[in-house]
Motif scaffolding. Structure first.
Motif, PDB file in Angstrom:
ATOM      1  N   LEU A 118      15.832  35.454  50.973  1.00  0.00           N
ATOM      2  CA  LEU A 118      15.205  36.665  50.439  1.00  0.00           C
ATOM      3  C   LEU A 118      16.238  37.771  50.282  1.00  0.00           C
ATOM      4  O   LEU A 118      16.358  38.397  49.224  1.00  0.00           O
ATOM      5  CB  LEU A 118      14.069  37.097  51.366  1.00  0.00           C
ATOM      6  CG  LEU A 118      13.105  38.150  50.819  1.00  0.00           C
ATOM      7  CD1 LEU A 118      11.707  37.932  51.402  1.00  0.00           C
ATOM      8  CD2 LEU A 118      13.545  39.548  51.127  1.00  0.00           C
ATOM      9  N   VAL A 119      17.020  37.998  51.326  1.00  0.00           N
ATOM     10  CA  VAL A 119      18.004  39.087  51.263  1.00  0.00           C
ATOM     11  C   VAL A 119      19.095  38.759  50.231  1.00  0.00           C
ATOM     12  O   VAL A 119      19.507  39.624  49.454  1.00  0.00           O
ATOM     13  CB  VAL A 119      18.606  39.366  52.649  1.00  0.00           C
ATOM     14  CG1 VAL A 119      19.725  40.390  52.560  1.00  0.00           C
ATOM     15  CG2 VAL A 119      17.524  39.868  53.601  1.00  0.00           C
ATOM     16  N   ARG A 120      19.511  37.511  50.192  1.00  0.00           N
ATOM     17  CA  ARG A 120      20.529  37.137  49.194  1.00  0.00           C
ATOM     18  C   ARG A 120      19.979  37.335  47.779  1.00  0.00           C
ATOM     19  O   ARG A 120      20.670  37.819  46.878  1.00  0.00           O
ATOM     20  CB  ARG A 120      20.942  35.672  49.374  1.00  0.00           C
ATOM     21  CG  ARG A 120      21.896  35.483  50.537  1.00  0.00           C
ATOM     22  CD  ARG A 120      22.278  34.030  50.732  1.00  0.00           C
ATOM     23  NE  ARG A 120      22.868  33.859  52.042  1.00  0.00           N
ATOM     24  CZ  ARG A 120      22.568  32.873  52.887  1.00  0.00           C
ATOM     25  NH1 ARG A 120      21.680  31.944  52.557  1.00  0.00           N
ATOM     26  NH2 ARG A 120      23.160  32.798  54.061  1.00  0.00           N
ATOM     27  N   GLY A 121      18.719  36.959  47.596  1.00  0.00           N
ATOM     28  CA  GLY A 121      18.089  37.147  46.283  1.00  0.00           C
ATOM     29  C   GLY A 121      18.036  38.613  45.908  1.00  0.00           C
ATOM     30  O   GLY A 121      18.261  38.987  44.748  1.00  0.00           O
ATOM     31  N   LEU A 122      17.727  39.437  46.888  1.00  0.00           N
ATOM     32  CA  LEU A 122      17.680  40.884  46.635  1.00  0.00           C
ATOM     33  C   LEU A 122      19.047  41.414  46.237  1.00  0.00           C
ATOM     34  O   LEU A 122      19.176  42.206  45.294  1.00  0.00           O
ATOM     35  CB  LEU A 122      17.220  41.618  47.897  1.00  0.00           C
ATOM     36  CG  LEU A 122      15.729  41.660  48.181  1.00  0.00           C
ATOM     37  CD1 LEU A 122      15.476  42.275  49.556  1.00  0.00           C
ATOM     38  CD2 LEU A 122      15.034  42.476  47.112  1.00  0.00           C
ATOM     39  N   ILE A 123      20.066  40.977  46.967  1.00  0.00           N
ATOM     40  CA  ILE A 123      21.430  41.454  46.682  1.00  0.00           C
ATOM     41  C   ILE A 123      21.838  41.046  45.265  1.00  0.00           C
ATOM     42  O   ILE A 123      22.323  41.855  44.472  1.00  0.00           O
ATOM     43  CB  ILE A 123      22.428  40.898  47.726  1.00  0.00           C
ATOM     44  CG1 ILE A 123      22.114  41.477  49.118  1.00  0.00           C
ATOM     45  CG2 ILE A 123      23.865  41.194  47.320  1.00  0.00           C
ATOM     46  CD1 ILE A 123      22.856  40.802  50.264  1.00  0.00           C
TER      47      ILE A 123
END
Lengths: 516, 599
Positions: B272-277
């Protein structure tokens, strides 16, 4: 706007089965029993089929309009109805329809219901009541939809049926008659698109009386009662109700004084009409400004339960100044009212100031002859009168906090039952108005839009939150069950042949006691 | 014969095509090697023209000679070929500056959408939408009810936007009532709207107990990885406002549904965080991660010098005691282990935001290690200390983040013709029509007043944790006066928003009705609190009838609050609010009522 070919939606062979059935018993649709006639001796099987069909017809219970026979909400069948039900208990079938709040109806073993099946598409559905088998579906392009206020739905009207045809109302389409067996369009009768100062949106439903479809459309612009030939769609008569504000009462029939009156509740007045001509016979000046609930009839008594916001001095003007006067300057500019009302605005703007204020505002949208305010009332009025019956035919008129502005009363046995927001129920003696209980909670807090119905000694109360509370019918409140259909419910249940049909916001459910 | 048929068929097909293209033709010119954000800018302009004008739009490296409506999208990074065409018209722009300029091209009117870099060109496209009357709400775009004629519109644009505020920051926390409950797909949609609003920096705040990073230190492995302190929010059965959940039985972040182990949640969390970044950076934003460098999951208590529990609703984290030396070797090693774990998990991160009371000191200590903050690509992460400020979550029962985001966006740029203080009218008028903004601004003021009253009197009043409602039942003090003022503000705001909604007849009602209902939620919430306190007073006086009546009123009000919000719930934050109000308000009140009935 062109409707789709109804045949494309009809199950193969269903149309001919429908014709076959109409020869046996016009208007009744248990025609599937005729199917085996090709494989055995025709005459014998036809005879058997006739018996089966006849048996089906004679035993089938109909619930042909909003809240069933004469909108009473009461099933007369002695077939047991489930107390507890859910999608895992006493569950018969369900069908996903689409958004809608119109109630289901049952005629000739078929359930009819409406839904929005697309952004601008109305769907009319027919199912086999016993099995839930889809029989046909007809869709209509609605065109641009009028403004409505949630939780109203564009598919808000309950159909009505005489067994031969199903009659459906939709704001932009008017009335439509469909062949009950096939879904084919029989006629269309465009009617004025209702206009609402507060953007409530359409919600009136037709009924069938003899060979007429009766439709009352009380809006804020041109309220009228229509009688339409059920076979041709021609207007037989139209009674103007110009003094009425927007409301949603269903017309009911009352036999009293040796005649049958068509009774319609509206702003400030309960009115009786001659159903043959539309002539107004009597009126009782006992109602309130906004009447969204429908009356019920038992014997020669007409019962209404109404709550209209505010006290008796709160005429429409105050609501307009509260909600339409956007800048709160105490007057209404033309732009502050919906476009549909601009002509009326200009007529009312006597001093041509481009504003409505003071006296102009009093009568711009509310009839000077019907300047009624808010309040609450539960009343019984005897039918069969003539002229002004306010002083002569009112049996009782209770002013307590019990009535709802949305749910209609239920009269079953000697009990007059009402329920309102918060799950607060009250019950009164239907003959005298004496209190059984008042504002007692039915263990389901929330909003109530669908009206209660009764059958087999029970009262079913649909909550907006999707819980259907079951109470024991009688002068003492007895809670029996709280059943979950799992989705919001703003429609009134239908009852037929030991089954209860509940229209959730998206889904139609059928429940019935499982065979022991 | 076949040729004649083919030609006829071709002509027929062309005729059909023309018949379908009901609106005007527009040609968007974009360099062949245009950077991705410029391409995206051109695509957004095309989509908006199709939506608003039903236009037939073509994006190409040149426009046909007879093209009537030509739009150039370019930045300082565009191809030479584009520069040759546009050099005469190019405005003076900073790297974040962008402009819309009506120009002449082949002796015909055309429009230049220019940016000081590709991201700024993308903001130029956003400004184009803005000038067209499209309003980017956080939940999606609202379209103008009376767009100007296209040809006139393209001929008369001269907008130059230079930033007054170079960092336009959107901070995400991870509570159920904010973006912590949103799936990656939902967050990506939000990021796209934020990019339309020209936000250029995203901060994701993490807590030690969340499943977004894994690290080990001195034989201890992180094993706490939950969302929302591990609270569960069932929404089946008697749940106020349950229509919002569309039949769901448990409120949860959709991406985490069914993930029962630490490892599973960690995998989803990091994706999720990687996708956001990735998404944010593709939209021209830099991305930072915010956390307290001195907070650790509770299992690290044994290796954290001077460890004590962090004051949180559920004790899942530890931190060194206040008298602990921060330059303690073991503590620094522990801190660095966590920091490196973040860098390894998210190698594309741009910045760390340190929170907590010792953030400044930790920033100094940790940045002194040159290698510590190096990414794999050799670049070094920035560290910014935000101190304890971020712990003061700008929480409120009722607010309009759409307006806040919009007003912030417009104020961040110096644009000729955009008047400060008129952002509400600017936001509302094109999509709702005349006469609506007055009521909206009145409502917004009342919402702000309500929040100020709460913040000034009891900042934790509306922090939704277990006991948030029942604590008022335990008190016999009379309801404070400011409660009724808050309630009156919400009521006034609700009425004004309903008036605004009545007036917004031609469009934009998704905005006005939502706020009306949201204010109704606030009003009913305050009714619930007030009735709960009155029930508590009646209880202390042993007035059972009054106690029951007030408890019933409290239950009914919380039900009404949740139902009001459910009627317009548009995202996971709204559903989260309903779920939390059920778990911490509605159900505990119902239990008290049942207990009273049983007595």
């Amino acid at each position: 706007m062109k409707p789709q070919n109804p045949r494309s939606h009809a199950p193969r062979g269903n149309a001919s089965l429908g014709r076959s059935a109409s020869r046996v018993a016009p208007g009744r649709g248990a025609a599937r029993k005729c199917v085996p006639t090709q494989s055995v001796g025709t005459r014998t099987v036809l005879a058997v089929a006739f018996v089966v069909v006849f048996a089906t017809i004679s035993s089938a219970e109909d619930w042909p309009q909003f809240r069933g026979e004469n909108s009473s909400g009461v099933s007369k069948s002695d077939k047991p109805l489930p107390t507890k039900f859910s999608v895992t208990e006493n569950f018969r079938w369900s069908a996903k329809l689409g958004d809608g709040i119109g109630s289901p109806i049952i005629a000739g073993g078929k359930v009819f219901c409406t839904a929005m099946t697309g952004e601008q598409k109305l769907g009319v559905f027919a199912f086999d009541a016993a099995t839930g088998k889809p029989l046909w579906k007809q869709e209509f392009d609605t065109g641009k939809l009028p403004r409505i206020t949630p939780p109203n739905s564009h598919a808000s009207a309950t159909p009505a049926s005489d067994g031969k045809r199903v009659y459906v109302h939709f704001s932009t389409l008017g009335l439509i008659a469909l062949d009950a067996a096939t879904g084919e369009i029989v006629w269309k009768r465009p009617l004025p698109v209702p206009a609402y100062l507060m953007d409530w949106g359409s919600g009136s439903s037709p009924i069938v009386y003899r060979d007429m479809v009766i439709f009352n459309q009380d809006d804020d612009l041109a309220s009228a009662l229509f009688a339409i030939d059920s076979a041709s769609g021609e207007i037989r008569w139209k009674a103007d109700r110009k003094e009425m504000l927007a409301g949603y009462a269903i017309p009911v029939l009352c036999e009293a004084g040796g005649r049958t009156d068509l009774v319609v509740a509206g702003s400030g007045k309960l009115k009786g009409y001659d159903p043959a001509s539309g002539k107004e016979l009597w009126h009782a000046n006992t109602l309130l400004r906004t009447t969204m609930t429908s009356p019920v009839v038992k014997g020669d008594l007409i019962y209404t339960a109404v709550q209209s916001y505010g006290d008796e001095s709160r005429t429409l003007k105050y609501a307009l100044l509260e909600w339409l006067d956007t800048n709160q300057d105490g007057s209404l500019a033309r732009d502050e009212v919906p476009k549909e009302f601009w002509e009326r605005f200009d007529q009312s703007d006597k001093d041509k100031s481009k504003f409505l204020s003071g006296g102009e505002l009093d009568t711009a949208f509310q009839s000077s002859e019907n300047m009624i305010g808010g309040g609450t009332t539960i009343q019984a009025v005897r039918g069969g009168g003539s002229g002004d019956v306010t002083e002569t035919h009112v049996v009782f008129n209770l002013h307590n906090r019990s009535p709802s502005n949305l749910t209609s009363p239920l009269v079953v046995g000697n009990q007059l039952f009402v329920v309102k927001k918060g799950g607060l129920s009250s019950s009164f003696d239907a003959a005298t108005g004496e209190t059984h209980w008042e504002l007692a909670r039915i263990k389901n807090i929330g909003d109530y839009y669908g009206s209660p119905v009764a059958g087999h000694g029970k009262i079913y109360v649909p909550g907006e939150n999707g819980f259907i509370v079951v109470l024991e019918q009688g002068p003492k409140m007895k809670f029996l069950a709280k059943n979950d259909i799992g989705e919001p419910c703003l429609a009134s249940p239908a009852i037929a042949d030991g089954r209860i049909f509940i229209r959730g916001r998206e889904t139609l459910f059928c429940f019935g006691e499982e065979a022991k | 014969m076949m040729r004649i048929l083919s030609v006829t068929l071709l002509l027929f097909l062309v005729a059909v095509q023309i018949a379908f293209a009901a609106g005007p033709r527009v040609d968007i010119v974009l360099g062949e090697k245009a950077p991705a954000l410029e391409k995206r800018a051109a695509e957004d302009i095309a989509a908006n023209l199709r939506k608003v004008y039903d236009a037939e739009v073509k994006i190409a490296a040149d426009a046909p000679k007879d093209a009537e409506n030509v739009i150039f999208v370019a930045s300082t990074k565009s191809d030479e070929q584009i520069w040759k065409l546009l050099s005469l018209h190019w405005p003076k722009l900073s790297t974040q500056g962008h402009a819309l300029r009506s120009i002449k091209f082949r002796e015909r009117p055309a429009l230049l959408v220019a940016g000081g870099n590709p991201a700024a060109a993308y903001w130029g496209a956003a400004e184009f939408a803005q000038q067209l009357g499209i309003r980017p709400m956080l939940y999606g775009d609202l379209y103008p009810i009376a767009p100007p004629p296209l040809s006139d519109f393209l001929k008369n644009l001269d907008v130059l936007a230079e930033p007054e505020m170079k960092d336009r920051i959107w901070a995400m926390d991870t509570l159920p009532i904010d973006q912590g409950s949103w799936s990656l797909d939902e967050q990506k949609r939000l990021l796209r709207q934020l990019a339309q609003l020209k936000y250029n920096r995203l901060i994701i705040f993490d807590h030690p107990w969340q499943p977004f990073v894994h690290f080990e230190f001195d034989g201890v492995k992180k094993k706490t990885g939950v969302l929302w302190y591990g609270w569960q929010f069932p929404v089946s059965g008697d749940t106020a406002g349950r229509a919002a959940f569309k039949g769901g039985r448990l409120f949860e972040n959709p991406d985490f549904a069914g993930k029962t182990t630490y490892e599973q949640r960690l995998e989803v969390g990091q994706n999720l965080v990687r996708g956001l970044i990735e998404e944010a950076q593709s939209l021209g934003m830099s991305v930072g991660l915010g956390f307290d460098p001195l907070a650790f999951p509770k299992e690290f208590a044994s290796v954290c010098p001077g460890a004590r529990p962090l004051p949180e609703p559920v004790e899942l984290s530890v931190t060194p005691s206040p008298d602990q030396k921060l330059d303690d070797e073991k503590l620094l090693k522990l801190t660095k282990a966590q920091l490196r774990a973040y860098i390894n998990a998210y190698p594309d991160l741009d910045t760390f935001y340190f929170s907590g009371d010792s953030a400044d000191k930790m920033a100094t200590l940790l940045t002194s290690d040159n290698k510590l903050l190096l990414r794999k690509d050799g670049k070094s992460l920035n560290v910014i200390s935000v101190g304890g400020e971020t712990q003061k979550i700008p929480f409120t029962l009722v607010s309009d983040f759409n307006f806040l985001a919009y007003a912030g966006s417009r104020r961040a740029f110096n644009i000729k013709g955009v008047a400060q203080g008129f952002e509400c009218r600017d936001l509302v008028m094109p999509v709702c029509g005349e006469g609506v903004d007055g009521s909206v601004i009145k409502a917004l003021f009342q919402m702000v007043s309500a929040k100020a009253l709460i913040d000034n009197n009891d900042p934790r009043f509306h922090v939704l944790v277990p006991g948030v409602i029942l604590k008022h039942y335990a008190s016999s003090d009379p309801p404070p006066e400011w409660w009724s003022q808050v309630r009156a503000n919400y009521l006034g705001a609700m009425n004004d928003m309903y008036r605004a909604n009545s007036r917004a007849r031609e469009g934009g009602r998704s905005y006005t009705l939502y706020l009306a209902r949201r204010c109704e939620f606030g009003y009913e919430y305050m009714n619930c609190v007030d009735a709960t306190r009155k029930a508590g007073i009646a209880k202390s006086k042993k007035d059972t009838a009054e106690q029951r009546a007030q408890l019933e009123k409290a239950v009914e009000s919380m039900n009404a609050a949740c139902s009001a919000l459910a009627a317009v719930a548009r995202d996971q934050s709204d559903r989260g609010m309903i779920a939390v109000c059920n778990e911490f308000g509605y159900r505990p009140l119902l239990k008290e009522l049942e207990k009273l009935d049983a007595e």
